[in-house]
Every structure is written in C-alpha cells, then in structure tokens.
Design a protein around this motif. Structure first.
Motif, PDB file in Angstrom:
ATOM      1  N   ALA A   1       0.632   7.848  -2.801  1.00 32.84           N
ATOM      2  CA  ALA A   1       2.040   8.239  -2.844  1.00 32.84           C
ATOM      3  C   ALA A   1       2.858   7.008  -3.244  1.00 32.84           C
ATOM      4  O   ALA A   1       2.984   6.064  -2.478  1.00 32.84           O
TER       5      ALA A   1
ATOM      6  N   VAL B   1      -3.827   9.432   2.585  1.00 31.98           N
ATOM      7  CA  VAL B   1      -2.639   9.232   1.763  1.00 31.98           C
ATOM      8  C   VAL B   1      -2.299   7.748   1.840  1.00 31.98           C
ATOM      9  O   VAL B   1      -1.940   7.237   2.903  1.00 31.98           O
TER      10      VAL B   1
ATOM     11  N   ASN C   1       5.889   5.466  -3.491  1.00 31.49           N
ATOM     12  CA  ASN C   1       7.205   5.738  -2.875  1.00 31.49           C
ATOM     13  C   ASN C   1       8.322   4.871  -3.478  1.00 31.49           C
ATOM     14  O   ASN C   1       8.062   3.949  -4.229  1.00 31.49           O
TER      15      ASN C   1
ATOM     16  N   LEU D   1       4.137  16.809  -3.454  1.00 34.23           N
ATOM     17  CA  LEU D   1       3.171  16.057  -2.639  1.00 34.23           C
ATOM     18  C   LEU D   1       2.495  16.976  -1.622  1.00 34.23           C
ATOM     19  O   LEU D   1       1.277  16.948  -1.452  1.00 34.23           O
TER      20      LEU D   1
ATOM     21  N   VAL E   1       0.172   5.060   0.960  1.00 34.38           N
ATOM     22  CA  VAL E   1       1.582   4.958   0.557  1.00 34.38           C
ATOM     23  C   VAL E   1       1.830   3.550   0.036  1.00 34.38           C
ATOM     24  O   VAL E   1       1.476   2.573   0.697  1.00 34.38           O
TER      25      VAL E   1
END
Ligand code: GDP
Length: 190
Positions: free
Chosen positions: A126, A85, A128, A174, A87
């Motif tokens: 991801a 993942v 964010n 997610l 970010v």
C-alpha cells in the motif's frame, strides 16, 4: 489472518482505522513494549505489527529488537497468515531506499518485502500518502525495480496500490484487492 507491517510514521494506524474503524495507535514513547495488536475485521483477524525502522528517541538496538520480533512473529505464524499489507510512504520511500543502497545496506522495506516473498505470503504494497506524490506511476515503477521484481506497474497491479489513508483515496480499491488476494490465497492453500 492479515498482517499490517511498515516503518513507523508511514500512516499504518491511520489506514487500519480507515479500513476497520478501530483505533490501534500506540504510545510512541521509547522503551514501551510494542506487541502485535490483534483485532477482528469481517470475520478475519487483522494484526497490526509495531512500526519498524527509525523512530526518533528509540535507540538502534531497540529498533533491531522490534524488527527481530516482527520477523519471528511472521515466521511462527506463516501458515496462518493469508495476506500481508506492507504500508510504505510513497512520498519518501524511494529516497530512503536509495540512501540505504548508497551506504551498501539493504533497505528495510525491500528486506521485508523479500522476506514475505520467501515465505510465500501473498503481499500487497500500500503506497500511502499518494496525495503528496508527484509522479505516482514513475515512482511505483521504480519501487517495483527496487523490490527486485521485473516488469512495470502494469504487471503488478494486484500488488502495488497507491492510496491516501488520510484522505480516503483508493481505499475501496484496496479493500477489493485485499478480499481478492485472500480468496486466492485460501483457494491455493485449500
Ligand atoms: P504510523 O506510525 O505508521 O501508524 O503512522 P500514523 O497513522 O500515525 O501517521 C503518521 C502521520 O502521517 C500522521 O501525521 C498522519 O496524519 C499522516 N498520514 C497518514 N496517512 C496519510 C496520507 O495518506 N497522506 C498524508 N499527507 N498524511 C498521512
């Protein structure tokens, strides 16, 4: 094994806390060893990699060392890693990427994404801090182009997901994406 990677301050610890209920925050003091932190989650191991890239007060050679260690860890564990993942901070990522490109350098997020692709590690980006983003669709479309992928967000819905770790937005989606990708990854590897 699921590894979480990202520049420092993108909200990676906040996200891991939101997903797992476990606190992985590190001391931010320069020179403090930044080792990968492993924790259990739903029968799997999550590895929180140290944040990479610019950190105020951390000398460039230390940043480089951290980056090298992350790369080495991922290479050494590639066969055990079901999912990465990555970010990123949706509010600033594009701007930072463009700044690096102008200097003729490869942006570190782009570099990591492509590195993970080369190792054939399934990856979720991801995006964010979506609470601070103005045009989410346009930004993600541009990010996809910068990451060297063709098509638009619609073609990469299983890779790019906007979230807000702080406000809890899209975290259920997610979670679902993580589960699905891991399942597919394990099926493929047998
Ligand atoms: P890390 O260095 O990547 O682990 O980042 P942290 O989890 O420590 O977060 C860095 C800062 O970003 C903190 O002030 C967080 O409260 C903030 N932050 C994290 N997620 C979000 C988010 O989704 N939206 C906003 N606006 N701020 C966030």
């Amino acid at each position: 094994m699921i590894v979480f990677v990202g520049r420092s301050n993108v909200g990676k610890s906040t996200l891991i806390f939101r997903l797992t209920g476990k606190y992985v925050k590190r001391g931010k003091r320069p020179g403090v060893t930044r080792k990968p932190i492993e924790l259990g989650w739903r029968g799997k191991t999550i590895v929180d990699m140290p944040g990479f890239g610019f950190m105020s007060g951390v000398p460039k050679h230390v940043q480089e060392k951290i980056k090298t260690e992350i790369v080495r860890f991922i290479e050494n564990n590639a066969d055990k890693i079901d999912l990465a993942v990555l970010v990123i901070d949706g509010k600033s990522a594009l701007e930072i990427i463009e700044r690096w490109e102008k200097r003729g350098e490869i942006p570190i997020d782009v570099e990591f994404f492509q590195f993970l692709q080369e190792l054939e590690i399934p990856t979720i980006v991801a995006v964010n801090k979506m609470d601070k983003m103005k045009n989410i669709r346009a930004t993600i479309n541009k990010l996809i182009e910068k990451f060297g992928l063709s098509g638009s967000w619609d073609d990469h819905k299983d890779t790019f997901i906007p979230i807000s770790a702080k406000f809890g937005t899209n975290l259920e989606e997610l979670r679902k994406l993580i589960e699905e990708k891991i399942k597919r990854s394990q099926e493929q590897r047998g």
